[in-house]
Enzyme design. Structure first.
Site, short mmCIF file in Angstrom:
data_model
loop_
_atom_site.label_atom_id
_atom_site.label_comp_id
_atom_site.label_asym_id
_atom_site.label_seq_id
_atom_site.Cartn_x
_atom_site.Cartn_y
_atom_site.Cartn_z
N PRO A 94 6.70 60.85 -22.70
CA PRO A 94 5.44 60.73 -23.44
C PRO A 94 4.22 60.77 -22.53
CG PRO A 94 7.06 59.27 -24.37
CD PRO A 94 7.68 59.86 -23.13
N CYS A 95 3.26 61.59 -22.93
CA CYS A 95 2.16 61.91 -22.03
C CYS A 95 0.80 61.44 -22.54
CB CYS A 95 2.10 63.42 -21.81
SG CYS A 95 1.82 64.37 -23.33
#
Length: 311
Positions: free
Chosen positions: A70-71
């Site tokens: 997850p960014c």
């Protein structure tokens, strides 16, 4: 190669690897709709759940671990991004799986902002963590338009090679397209990619060919800039945390926003790839994905490495 897929989402990266001849032996995501999409299009080998609560020992062995951890905490679109964002430490679970399974290779994908977070200290920490585990790490900022994707999407690709693998070395795929079209075919425009789709306001049988009615207004901000029909699309966006309204790029006709299907085609998903869930969820799944075409090029390089290792 046998691939373990983490933070799999709707399966863009996995689909490209499969098209290149690899086998996904285990996958995981926390998003229910994304998991349903994955099962419908790829297979039942995905586990729905929070990776921080799963028994990692139950994961089968694999030659490669892949995933776009997850960014949202790293994204330049997130004005509150910081090193302490809890979403920024999920890569450690990626690290744990690599440490546990000791694959020949790993591939991690993230946003451009990860390179500058903490003045570069975050990416250096990530590299160091994998080096300690015995991996040679390569990091490259990629513009997907350079690889035949009709979108100026910049992403950081992190590839690790187990130092025990000495028969050959990983090389990033060669560029297939260029902005000016000199020596290589020119970038693919958004018009060339989606003009064949029928008007979504007329009866049609195109999958996911629906769009947000959020009014098109132009201002110098993400998701509200004009789309040039003769250039690649701006980056297909996602609200990764599921909060807030739909964030869909304006169509180049200026009258509406892109449909889910048009967005998916710009992400180079096959046109029979069906996205499950409400429209906002579908947009988010598409926007979070790795473009399938680029993933296939990566997969072809790993196919070359696999053959070299077996010699």
């Amino acid at each position: 190669m046998r691939v373990i897929s983490l933070f799999s989402g709707a399966g863009g990266l996995d689909k490209g690897l499969i098209l290149a001849g690899h086998q996904i032996v285990w996958a995981n995501d926390i998003d229910k709709d994304a998991v349903e999409t994955y099962r419908r299009n790829i297979g039942e080998n995905i586990v729905h759940g929070d990776i921080t609560t799963l028994d990692l020992n139950c994961i089968p062995d694999g030659d490669m671990v892949v995933g776009g951890f997850p960014c949202q905490g790293f994204s330049q679109a997130n004005l509150k991004r910081n090193i302490g964002d809890k979403r920024n430490v999920l890569y450690r679970y990626f690290c744990k799986v690599v440490e546990l399974k000791k694959p020949k290779f790993f591939v991690a994908e993230n946003v451009k902002g990860i390179l500058s977070l903490g003045n570069g200290t975050v990416i250096q920490r990530i590299i160091s963590d994998f080096e300690i585990l015995g991996y040679t790490v390569n990091v490259k900022l990629v513009n997907m338009a350079d690889y035949g994707v009709p979108q100026t999407r910049q992403r950081v690709i992190i590839v690790g090679q187990n130092q025990s693998v000495t028969a050959t070395n990983f090389h990033f795929p060669k560029q297939t397209n260029s902005q000016n079209g000199v020596n290589l075919p020119k970038w693919i425009s958004i018009k060339a990619a989606i003009e064949h789709f029928p008007d979504p306001d007329l009866p049609n049988d195109v999958l996911n060919h629906i769009y947000s009615v959020y009014k098109v207004t132009y201002r110098n901000f993400t998701g509200h800039r004009k789309t040039d029909s003769e250039k690649p699309s701006p980056t297909i966006l996602a609200r990764g945390n599921g909060k807030g309204g739909v964030c869909a790029i304006p169509h180049y006709n200026g009258l509406r926003r892109l449909t889910v299907r048009e967005s998916a085609s710009i992400q180079t998903f096959p046109e029979d790839y069906f996205f499950c869930g409400a429209m906002g969820s579908c947009y988010r799944q598409v926007g979070n994905a790795v473009p399938v075409r680029f993933a296939k090029l990566l997969g072809e390089e790993f196919k070359r490495l696999e053959l070299q290792i077996k010699k």
